[in-house]
Scaffold this motif. Sequence first.
Motif, PDB file in Angstrom:
ATOM      1  N   ALA A 109       0.961  -1.226   0.030  1.00 48.63           N
ATOM      2  CA  ALA A 109      -0.090  -0.011   0.134  1.00 48.63           C
ATOM      3  C   ALA A 109       0.855   1.175  -0.049  1.00 48.63           C
ATOM      4  O   ALA A 109       0.544   2.223  -0.695  1.00 48.63           O
ATOM      5  N   VAL A 110       1.898   1.331   0.799  1.00 53.56           N
ATOM      6  CA  VAL A 110       2.777   2.337   0.866  1.00 53.56           C
ATOM      7  C   VAL A 110       3.539   2.756  -0.539  1.00 53.56           C
ATOM      8  O   VAL A 110       3.687   3.715  -0.955  1.00 53.56           O
ATOM      9  N   ILE A 111       3.943   1.340  -1.101  1.00 58.62           N
ATOM     10  CA  ILE A 111       4.544   1.482  -2.573  1.00 58.62           C
ATOM     11  C   ILE A 111       3.621   2.156  -3.417  1.00 58.62           C
ATOM     12  O   ILE A 111       4.198   3.105  -4.364  1.00 58.62           O
ATOM     13  N   SER A 112       2.194   1.429  -3.611  1.00 54.96           N
ATOM     14  CA  SER A 112       1.610   1.833  -4.427  1.00 54.96           C
ATOM     15  C   SER A 112       1.213   3.453  -4.590  1.00 54.96           C
ATOM     16  O   SER A 112       1.183   4.421  -5.335  1.00 54.96           O
ATOM     17  N   TYR A 113       1.202   4.032  -3.097  1.00 52.24           N
ATOM     18  CA  TYR A 113       0.800   5.487  -2.979  1.00 52.24           C
ATOM     19  C   TYR A 113       2.007   6.093  -3.193  1.00 52.24           C
ATOM     20  O   TYR A 113       1.701   7.323  -4.335  1.00 52.24           O
ATOM     21  N   ARG A 114       3.098   5.811  -3.102  1.00 51.86           N
ATOM     22  CA  ARG A 114       4.391   6.558  -3.645  1.00 51.86           C
ATOM     23  C   ARG A 114       4.553   6.649  -5.070  1.00 51.86           C
ATOM     24  O   ARG A 114       4.857   7.675  -5.650  1.00 51.86           O
ATOM     25  N   ILE A 115       4.363   5.358  -5.481  1.00 52.72           N
ATOM     26  CA  ILE A 115       4.239   5.124  -7.113  1.00 52.72           C
ATOM     27  C   ILE A 115       3.171   5.964  -8.021  1.00 52.72           C
ATOM     28  O   ILE A 115       3.467   7.100  -8.621  1.00 52.72           O
ATOM     29  N   ALA A 116       2.203   6.322  -7.281  1.00 51.62           N
ATOM     30  CA  ALA A 116       0.994   7.239  -7.622  1.00 51.62           C
ATOM     31  C   ALA A 116       1.396   8.928  -7.589  1.00 51.62           C
ATOM     32  O   ALA A 116       1.198   9.599  -8.566  1.00 51.62           O
ATOM     33  N   ARG A 117       2.140   9.114  -6.690  1.00 52.27           N
ATOM     34  CA  ARG A 117       2.621  10.488  -6.401  1.00 52.27           C
ATOM     35  C   ARG A 117       3.818  10.701  -7.242  1.00 52.27           C
ATOM     36  O   ARG A 117       3.362  11.932  -7.933  1.00 52.27           O
ATOM     37  N   ILE A 118       4.670   9.952  -7.697  1.00 50.48           N
ATOM     38  CA  ILE A 118       5.472  10.148  -8.752  1.00 50.48           C
ATOM     39  C   ILE A 118       4.909  10.277 -10.053  1.00 50.48           C
ATOM     40  O   ILE A 118       5.220  11.422 -10.825  1.00 50.48           O
ATOM     41  N   GLN A 119       3.931   9.371 -10.396  1.00 48.04           N
ATOM     42  CA  GLN A 119       3.247   9.418 -11.633  1.00 48.04           C
ATOM     43  C   GLN A 119       2.298  10.783 -11.844  1.00 48.04           C
ATOM     44  O   GLN A 119       2.379  11.374 -12.875  1.00 48.04           O
ATOM     45  N   ALA A 120       1.950  11.317 -10.531  1.00 47.09           N
ATOM     46  CA  ALA A 120       1.227  12.737 -10.810  1.00 47.09           C
ATOM     47  C   ALA A 120       2.220  13.756 -11.086  1.00 47.09           C
ATOM     48  O   ALA A 120       2.095  14.384 -11.747  1.00 47.09           O
ATOM     49  N   GLU A 121       3.400  13.477 -10.382  1.00 45.76           N
ATOM     50  CA  GLU A 121       4.450  14.685 -10.700  1.00 45.76           C
ATOM     51  C   GLU A 121       4.936  14.738 -12.233  1.00 45.76           C
ATOM     52  O   GLU A 121       5.311  15.497 -12.559  1.00 45.76           O
ATOM     53  N   GLN A 122       4.783  13.348 -12.713  1.00 48.28           N
ATOM     54  CA  GLN A 122       5.165  13.099 -14.164  1.00 48.28           C
ATOM     55  C   GLN A 122       4.114  13.783 -15.109  1.00 48.28           C
ATOM     56  O   GLN A 122       4.037  13.300 -16.062  1.00 48.28           O
ATOM     57  N   GLU A 123       2.797  13.819 -14.579  1.00 49.26           N
ATOM     58  CA  GLU A 123       1.625  14.110 -15.181  1.00 49.26           C
ATOM     59  C   GLU A 123       0.968  13.305 -15.956  1.00 49.26           C
ATOM     60  O   GLU A 123       0.419  13.309 -17.008  1.00 49.26           O
ATOM     61  N   ASN A 124       1.276  11.803 -15.665  1.00 49.72           N
ATOM     62  CA  ASN A 124       0.706  10.739 -16.014  1.00 49.72           C
ATOM     63  C   ASN A 124      -0.489  10.322 -15.050  1.00 49.72           C
ATOM     64  O   ASN A 124      -0.568   9.537 -14.400  1.00 49.72           O
ATOM     65  N   TYR A 125      -1.396  11.313 -15.109  1.00 50.19           N
ATOM     66  CA  TYR A 125      -2.388  11.210 -14.413  1.00 50.19           C
ATOM     67  C   TYR A 125      -3.576  10.115 -14.306  1.00 50.19           C
ATOM     68  O   TYR A 125      -4.087   9.538 -13.511  1.00 50.19           O
ATOM     69  N   ALA A 126      -3.596   9.673 -15.512  1.00 49.36           N
ATOM     70  CA  ALA A 126      -4.476   8.383 -15.625  1.00 49.36           C
ATOM     71  C   ALA A 126      -3.807   7.237 -14.992  1.00 49.36           C
ATOM     72  O   ALA A 126      -4.556   6.445 -14.033  1.00 49.36           O
ATOM     73  N   ASP A 127      -2.568   7.060 -15.053  1.00 44.28           N
ATOM     74  CA  ASP A 127      -2.001   6.042 -14.533  1.00 44.28           C
ATOM     75  C   ASP A 127      -1.709   6.203 -12.996  1.00 44.28           C
ATOM     76  O   ASP A 127      -1.949   5.297 -12.099  1.00 44.28           O
ATOM     77  N   ALA A 128      -1.710   7.472 -12.273  1.00 42.60           N
ATOM     78  CA  ALA A 128      -1.819   7.756 -10.919  1.00 42.60           C
ATOM     79  C   ALA A 128      -2.845   7.415 -10.472  1.00 42.60           C
ATOM     80  O   ALA A 128      -3.133   6.630  -9.389  1.00 42.60           O
ATOM     81  N   LEU A 129      -4.003   7.675 -10.977  1.00 39.06           N
ATOM     82  CA  LEU A 129      -5.388   7.402 -10.396  1.00 39.06           C
ATOM     83  C   LEU A 129      -5.639   5.986 -10.594  1.00 39.06           C
ATOM     84  O   LEU A 129      -6.296   5.228  -9.726  1.00 39.06           O
TER      85      LEU A 129
END
Length: 204
Positions: free
Chosen positions: A126-146
């Motif tokens: 869960a921790v890992i997935s949350y951090r992955i989503a935050r990085i993807q959001a920073e990279q503007e990969n919004y669909a992947d982050a969601l």
Amino acid sequence: MEVYDSEEQQVEAIKEWWKENGKAVILGAVVGLGGLFGWRYYQDSALEAKELASESYTQAMTALLNQQPGSEDQVQSFIDANAKSEYSVLAALQLAKVQVEASQLDEALAQLEWAKANSKDEALKAVISYRIARIQAEQENYADALAELTNITDANWSGRIAELRGDIELRQGNEDAAYAAYSEAQQAMDASQTLQLKLDDLAK
């Protein structure tokens, strides 16, 4: 069960039985003792391996924390050498954190993806997935982050997930969706103290 008339008959019967079954008894004892000692050896070896991994992990993390030259390579070497240990997953998380701080987002994302694939701990995933989503959001990969956030099913994360979802919606210009997500996050047990500020900003 056969009844013996005398002690001599009993002795003769024992001798006869031993002649027929003695080898099997000895073999069974040898195999049994071998298995026992083998299991103890395996346990001792496994314990020693864990202790060595723990010591190596501590050394690598100390070097990384103190920003010693070559510390990132040292951590990566530890991860590669202990890939089947949960210590390697923890090391990957720490290395990813350092890489994020250095704006090496692609490298950090690769570390986290590896950690997620190799961790057996659901709470850690869960921790890992949350951090992955935050990085993807920073990279503007919004669909992947969601999409990544949907992998977290632990109710204890509901507030943080909703807040990050709100951040992502806001970055895309979806203010109504962001407000709804922040409002949802505010009702959760793990709601952050910054949510009211975010809601106030959107209400202006």
